[in-house]
Each structure stands twice: as C-alpha cells, then as structure tokens.
Design a protein around this motif. Structure first.
Motif, PDB file in Angstrom:
ATOM      1  N   MET A   1      34.238  -9.200  23.647  1.00 38.53           N
ATOM      2  CA  MET A   1      34.962  -8.926  25.143  1.00 38.53           C
ATOM      3  C   MET A   1      34.248  -8.714  26.287  1.00 38.53           C
ATOM      4  O   MET A   1      32.835  -8.381  26.105  1.00 38.53           O
ATOM      5  CB  MET A   1      35.469  -7.524  24.740  1.00 38.53           C
ATOM      6  N   SER A   2      34.538  -8.810  27.377  1.00 42.36           N
ATOM      7  CA  SER A   2      33.668  -8.812  28.709  1.00 42.36           C
ATOM      8  C   SER A   2      33.163  -7.542  28.801  1.00 42.36           C
ATOM      9  O   SER A   2      33.546  -6.428  28.269  1.00 42.36           O
ATOM     10  CB  SER A   2      34.437  -9.135  29.840  1.00 42.36           C
ATOM     11  N   ARG A  46      38.196  -1.901  25.194  1.00 48.72           N
ATOM     12  CA  ARG A  46      37.324  -2.049  23.986  1.00 48.72           C
ATOM     13  C   ARG A  46      37.662  -0.787  22.954  1.00 48.72           C
ATOM     14  O   ARG A  46      38.133   0.005  23.238  1.00 48.72           O
ATOM     15  CB  ARG A  46      35.845  -2.205  24.118  1.00 48.72           C
ATOM     16  N   ASP A 133      39.630 -11.014  28.092  1.00 48.21           N
ATOM     17  CA  ASP A 133      38.489 -10.570  27.724  1.00 48.21           C
ATOM     18  C   ASP A 133      37.274 -11.599  28.153  1.00 48.21           C
ATOM     19  O   ASP A 133      36.202 -11.864  27.377  1.00 48.21           O
ATOM     20  CB  ASP A 133      38.225 -10.299  26.276  1.00 48.21           C
ATOM     21  N   ARG A 162      42.150 -19.968  26.793  1.00 51.64           N
ATOM     22  CA  ARG A 162      40.854 -19.721  26.368  1.00 51.64           C
ATOM     23  C   ARG A 162      40.198 -21.028  25.843  1.00 51.64           C
ATOM     24  O   ARG A 162      40.364 -21.220  24.543  1.00 51.64           O
ATOM     25  CB  ARG A 162      40.359 -18.430  25.666  1.00 51.64           C
ATOM     26  N   LEU A 165      37.454 -21.113  22.862  1.00 51.83           N
ATOM     27  CA  LEU A 165      38.119 -21.005  21.529  1.00 51.83           C
ATOM     28  C   LEU A 165      38.595 -22.271  21.120  1.00 51.83           C
ATOM     29  O   LEU A 165      39.130 -22.336  19.964  1.00 51.83           O
ATOM     30  CB  LEU A 165      38.852 -19.643  21.274  1.00 51.83           C
ATOM     31  N   TYR A 227      47.306 -12.778  20.716  1.00 55.51           N
ATOM     32  CA  TYR A 227      46.222 -12.109  20.185  1.00 55.51           C
ATOM     33  C   TYR A 227      45.959 -13.054  18.892  1.00 55.51           C
ATOM     34  O   TYR A 227      46.696 -13.324  18.341  1.00 55.51           O
ATOM     35  CB  TYR A 227      46.087 -10.892  20.005  1.00 55.51           C
ATOM     36  N   ASP A 230      41.730 -11.746  14.554  1.00 57.32           N
ATOM     37  CA  ASP A 230      40.704 -10.698  14.706  1.00 57.32           C
ATOM     38  C   ASP A 230      40.703 -10.028  15.938  1.00 57.32           C
ATOM     39  O   ASP A 230      39.687  -9.093  16.373  1.00 57.32           O
ATOM     40  CB  ASP A 230      39.335 -11.637  14.496  1.00 57.32           C
ATOM     41  N   ARG A 232      41.126 -10.955  18.835  1.00 57.43           N
ATOM     42  CA  ARG A 232      40.731 -11.489  20.402  1.00 57.43           C
ATOM     43  C   ARG A 232      41.845 -12.101  21.130  1.00 57.43           C
ATOM     44  O   ARG A 232      42.711 -12.655  20.458  1.00 57.43           O
ATOM     45  CB  ARG A 232      39.911 -12.802  20.222  1.00 57.43           C
ATOM     46  N   ILE A 234      43.760 -14.888  23.100  1.00 55.98           N
ATOM     47  CA  ILE A 234      43.694 -16.175  23.245  1.00 55.98           C
ATOM     48  C   ILE A 234      44.283 -17.125  24.425  1.00 55.98           C
ATOM     49  O   ILE A 234      44.136 -18.099  25.000  1.00 55.98           O
ATOM     50  CB  ILE A 234      44.063 -17.046  21.865  1.00 55.98           C
TER      51      ILE A 234
END
Length: 255
Positions: A1-2, A46, A133, A162, A165, A227, A230, A232, A234
C-alpha cells in the motif's frame, strides 16, 4: 500500500511534548487528509499494526484516534475488511455476487456487444491512486467501453486497472472478454471482494451521447472498487447505466 500515513507523519511530526495527547494529534492529521479529499470516500486505511508502526505509536493510541473519527462519521470499520473513509451519503450494505455486467448478461442469455472506445496507460488520477493503493504518478490502464444490447446502448464503463499486477493488459482484447475473467484466467489473480455504491445521476456530455439519451436524462451510476484475495485493490470503475433499458437486482439473504 502507498505511504500516505508515513507522509502525514513526515510532514506534520507528532509532538510528544504538546498539551494535546498523541491520539488527538493523530486523529486531526487523518481528519485533514479526509477533509482535503486526499483520502477520498471508500479509501481503505492500512492495517492497525502497519499504521501504528508508521506513526511510531502504540496500537492502543491509534485505536483511540480512529474511534474519534468513527464516532464523528468520517471512518467506518467493516468486519473482516478493514477501516474505510465514509461517503457523505447513506449506504446500506446489500450482499450480492461480485460479477461483471458481461458475466451477468451471459448468464441470462442476453446478447450484448462491447465497443472499446479508448484504452491508454496513464498516471492514475490522485483519488484513483489513493483508492488503488498506488503512489502518486503510478501507471494504470484506463479503459472506456460501451455495452449495447439489441435495444441499444445500456452502459458506459470507465475502468482503471493496476498494470503493475497485470503487465501487458493494455495489449489484451477486451471487446469480447470479461475483464475479471481475463485477470483471473490469464494473470492468475484471484478476485475476491468488491465495494459497490449506487447513486442516481443526470446524463451529460459524452455519456449522454454514447447512451443515446438527452442531457439530464436520469441514469444509474455505479462506483466500484475490486480487491484480490490478499486484500490488494486491483480495479476501480465508474459505470453509467441506461435506467430505461437495464435494472439492477440484488439477491439477498437475511443471514
């Protein structure tokens, strides 16, 4: 994450000698990010251990800061999902399967065509970068598509995906394939959950022209963040739906 919260800590260091307690300083820093729209609605924070470590505070102090913002209606905690920036609108949760429009149409035997109007790799706009993120300026695939049935255009879709990915996604044929199906089958990504928000909006400009309706015609607007298993994110998407030609139905369970 950023590293948004790391940025907060770096730009406005916590003052451990100040009269204001640490939890109050943290809540005000986060509040400023929300009110300035640097953290847009539906932005997911986060995890607590990560945030506490970034800020150099205990998890107990962080929880007090978050609880203040939850009480003020700026944050909401979703069990098993995390903590999110709230929207200004009331959002009842409705459970339904996470499918794409093309998958729904195929399951119902509805014949549709998809026109890819544009696709380009570009720097993610700031609100999209936050929701996905990503670091400011990180690249995404922006995809514009028009879905039509035998009665005419039914939906205008804008997706931001993204590409870190899914490298090479900009070269894929997305006219005849489901975006989710391509990500899962070609890239081995497991899409697990999503958050959808539905609102009413008036047709304007390119969208009105694409859907073949007059300016101010009532449309159904869908905003979605998707999402992976995991956690994240997408994909982020904006979808405008012709309200006379398509209805959205949710299949619900009481428990």
């Amino acid at each position: 994450m950023s590293d948004q919260l790391s940025v907060v800590a770096a730009n406005e260091p916590l003052d451990r000698d100040a009269p204001a307690p640490l939890h109050a300083q943290v809540s005000e820093q986060i509040r400023a990010k929300i009110l300035s729209a640097q953290w847009p609605p539906h932005y997911r924070l986060r995890s607590e251990p990560e945030l506490a470590a970034d800020l150099g505070i205990s998890r107990g102090t962080l929880r007090r800061a978050l609880s203040t913002l939850i009480r003020d209606g700026l944050l909401v905690q979703v069990r098993g999902r995390g903590t999110f920036v709230t929207s200004t609108a009331i959002e009842p949760s409705i459970a339904q399967k996470l499918t794409t429009l093309s998958e729904d149409f195929a399951r119902q035997g509805v014949s549709v065509t998809t026109q890819v109007v544009s696709h380009e790799v570009m720097a993610a706009p700031s609100p999209v970068a936050a929701l996905l993120d990503l670091h400011p300026g990180q690249l995404v695939l922006r995809l514009e598509r028009l879905r039509s049935s035998t009665v005419g255009p039914v939906a205008w879709l804008v997706n931001y995906v993204r590409i870190d990915l899914a490298p090479g996604l900009d070269r894929a044929d997305l006219a005849d394939r489901s975006l989710f199906g391509l990500l899962e089958n070609d890239y081995g990504l497991k899409i697990s959950t999503g958050r959808r928000t539905f609102t009413a909006t008036a047709a304007t400009g390119r969208i009105a022209a694409a859907l073949g309706v007059a300016e101010s015609f009532p449309l159904l607007y869908l905003e979605q963040i998707t999402y992976l298993a995991d956690g994240r994110p997408i994909e982020y998407s904006d979808v405008w739906i012709h309200s006379d030609r398509m209805r959205v139905t949710s299949l619900l369970s009481r428990r």
